[in-house]
Motif scaffolding. Structure first.
Motif, short mmCIF file in Angstrom:
data_model
loop_
_atom_site.label_atom_id
_atom_site.label_comp_id
_atom_site.label_asym_id
_atom_site.label_seq_id
_atom_site.Cartn_x
_atom_site.Cartn_y
_atom_site.Cartn_z
N PHE A 174 0.84 -1.19 0.00
CA PHE A 174 0.00 0.00 0.00
C PHE A 174 0.88 1.24 0.00
O PHE A 174 2.00 1.22 0.49
N LYS A 175 0.32 2.32 -0.52
CA LYS A 175 1.06 3.59 -0.53
C LYS A 175 1.18 4.14 0.89
O LYS A 175 0.26 3.95 1.70
N PRO A 176 2.28 4.81 1.18
CA PRO A 176 2.41 5.46 2.50
C PRO A 176 1.23 6.41 2.73
O PRO A 176 0.79 7.11 1.83
N GLY A 177 0.67 6.37 3.91
CA GLY A 177 -0.47 7.22 4.25
C GLY A 177 -1.81 6.57 3.98
O GLY A 177 -2.85 7.13 4.34
N SER A 178 -1.82 5.40 3.33
CA SER A 178 -3.08 4.71 3.06
C SER A 178 -3.70 4.24 4.36
O SER A 178 -3.00 3.84 5.29
N LYS A 179 -5.03 4.29 4.43
CA LYS A 179 -5.73 3.75 5.59
C LYS A 179 -5.99 2.27 5.31
O LYS A 179 -6.40 1.90 4.22
N VAL A 180 -5.75 1.43 6.32
CA VAL A 180 -6.00 0.00 6.20
C VAL A 180 -6.77 -0.47 7.42
O VAL A 180 -6.71 0.15 8.49
N GLU A 181 -7.50 -1.54 7.27
CA GLU A 181 -8.20 -2.15 8.39
C GLU A 181 -7.38 -3.35 8.84
O GLU A 181 -6.94 -4.15 8.03
N VAL A 182 -7.17 -3.47 10.13
CA VAL A 182 -6.36 -4.55 10.68
C VAL A 182 -7.22 -5.41 11.60
O VAL A 182 -7.86 -4.89 12.51
N ILE A 183 -7.23 -6.70 11.35
CA ILE A 183 -7.93 -7.65 12.20
C ILE A 183 -6.89 -8.65 12.69
O ILE A 183 -6.17 -9.23 11.88
#
Length: 74
Positions: free
Chosen positions: A23-32
């Protein structure tokens, strides 16, 4: 969107670090987070089912069409 599976070890301070994400730096991701075990995860299970049953890959549009058609049947 494609899910990314990583196996990580919990550190002494009860944290984990995940490196080399696509992912690009600064991207929001969901972590489970859940404990790894001998149980098979849902992604591996479904991959096996698809291969065993020889199910052809389908696009989201194809799946959407099937869902809508099945809802119209009464």
């Amino acid at each position: 969107m494609k899910a990314i599976k990583k196996l990580a070890k919990v550190e002494k301070d009860k944290s984990i670090t995940i490196k080399l994400l696509p992912f690009k730096p600064g991207s929001k991701v969901e972590v489970i987070v859940f404990p790894a075990g001998k149980e098979e995860d849902v992604f591996s299970f479904m991959d096996k089912v698809v291969k065993e049953k020889k199910i052809a890959p389908m696009s989201l549009k194809q799946i959407e069409k099937i869902v809508h058609e099945s809802r119209a049947v009464k």
